[in-house]
Design a protein around this motif. Sequence first.
Motif, PDB file in Angstrom:
ATOM      1  N   GLU A  21      -3.685  -2.344   5.485  1.00 36.33           N
ATOM      2  CA  GLU A  21      -2.685  -3.226   6.081  1.00 36.33           C
ATOM      3  C   GLU A  21      -1.343  -3.078   5.369  1.00 36.33           C
ATOM      4  N   LEU A  22      -1.390  -2.992   4.036  1.00 40.72           N
ATOM      5  CA  LEU A  22      -0.152  -2.827   3.268  1.00 40.72           C
ATOM      6  C   LEU A  22       0.489  -1.468   3.527  1.00 40.72           C
ATOM      7  N   MET A  23      -0.325  -0.442   3.721  1.00 42.59           N
ATOM      8  CA  MET A  23       0.220   0.879   4.034  1.00 42.59           C
ATOM      9  C   MET A  23       0.967   0.847   5.361  1.00 42.59           C
ATOM     10  N   TYR A  24       0.434   0.095   6.320  1.00 45.97           N
ATOM     11  CA  TYR A  24       1.124  -0.053   7.595  1.00 45.97           C
ATOM     12  C   TYR A  24       2.441  -0.804   7.399  1.00 45.97           C
ATOM     13  N   ASP A  37       7.838  -3.609  -3.697  1.00 39.21           N
ATOM     14  CA  ASP A  37       6.820  -4.643  -3.898  1.00 39.21           C
ATOM     15  C   ASP A  37       5.487  -4.249  -3.247  1.00 39.21           C
ATOM     16  N   ILE A  38       5.572  -3.729  -2.034  1.00 41.10           N
ATOM     17  CA  ILE A  38       4.361  -3.317  -1.313  1.00 41.10           C
ATOM     18  C   ILE A  38       3.680  -2.165  -2.045  1.00 41.10           C
ATOM     19  N   ARG A  41       1.851  -3.434  -5.047  1.00 40.03           N
ATOM     20  CA  ARG A  41       0.626  -4.139  -4.642  1.00 40.03           C
ATOM     21  C   ARG A  41      -0.458  -3.146  -4.232  1.00 40.03           C
ATOM     22  N   ILE A  42      -0.075  -2.096  -3.520  1.00 43.44           N
ATOM     23  CA  ILE A  42      -1.041  -1.063  -3.125  1.00 43.44           C
ATOM     24  C   ILE A  42      -1.654  -0.414  -4.357  1.00 43.44           C
ATOM     25  N   ARG A  43      -0.831  -0.078  -5.323  1.00 47.70           N
ATOM     26  CA  ARG A  43      -1.347   0.556  -6.555  1.00 47.70           C
ATOM     27  C   ARG A  43      -2.319  -0.366  -7.285  1.00 47.70           C
ATOM     28  N   ALA A  44      -1.982  -1.648  -7.358  1.00 50.28           N
ATOM     29  CA  ALA A  44      -2.878  -2.608  -8.019  1.00 50.28           C
ATOM     30  C   ALA A  44      -4.207  -2.705  -7.273  1.00 50.28           C
ATOM     31  N   LEU A  45      -4.146  -2.733  -5.950  1.00 48.87           N
ATOM     32  CA  LEU A  45      -5.375  -2.812  -5.159  1.00 48.87           C
ATOM     33  C   LEU A  45      -6.195  -1.532  -5.263  1.00 48.87           C
TER      34      LEU A  45
END
Length: 64
Positions: A21-24, A37-38, A41-45
């Motif tokens: 979802e974040l990649m989208y 920011d996105i 967050r993607i890297r953390a996930l």
Amino acid sequence: MTLKLEELKESMFQTRLEIFELMYQLKISSSEQERRDITARIRALQRLHYWQFRQVKTMEEQST
């Protein structure tokens, strides 16, 4: 707190879903700050997902 194998697999699925979802959102985002920011967050996930994967693998090896 210990997670059961099935709970951990479900968490892994939810983590991957959130990453997609974040990649989208990253693709449609126009603000540079929002993109940073996105991406963070993607890297953390992704780190979380790797940890979850390792835990599942360990739990499956211990159960066999």
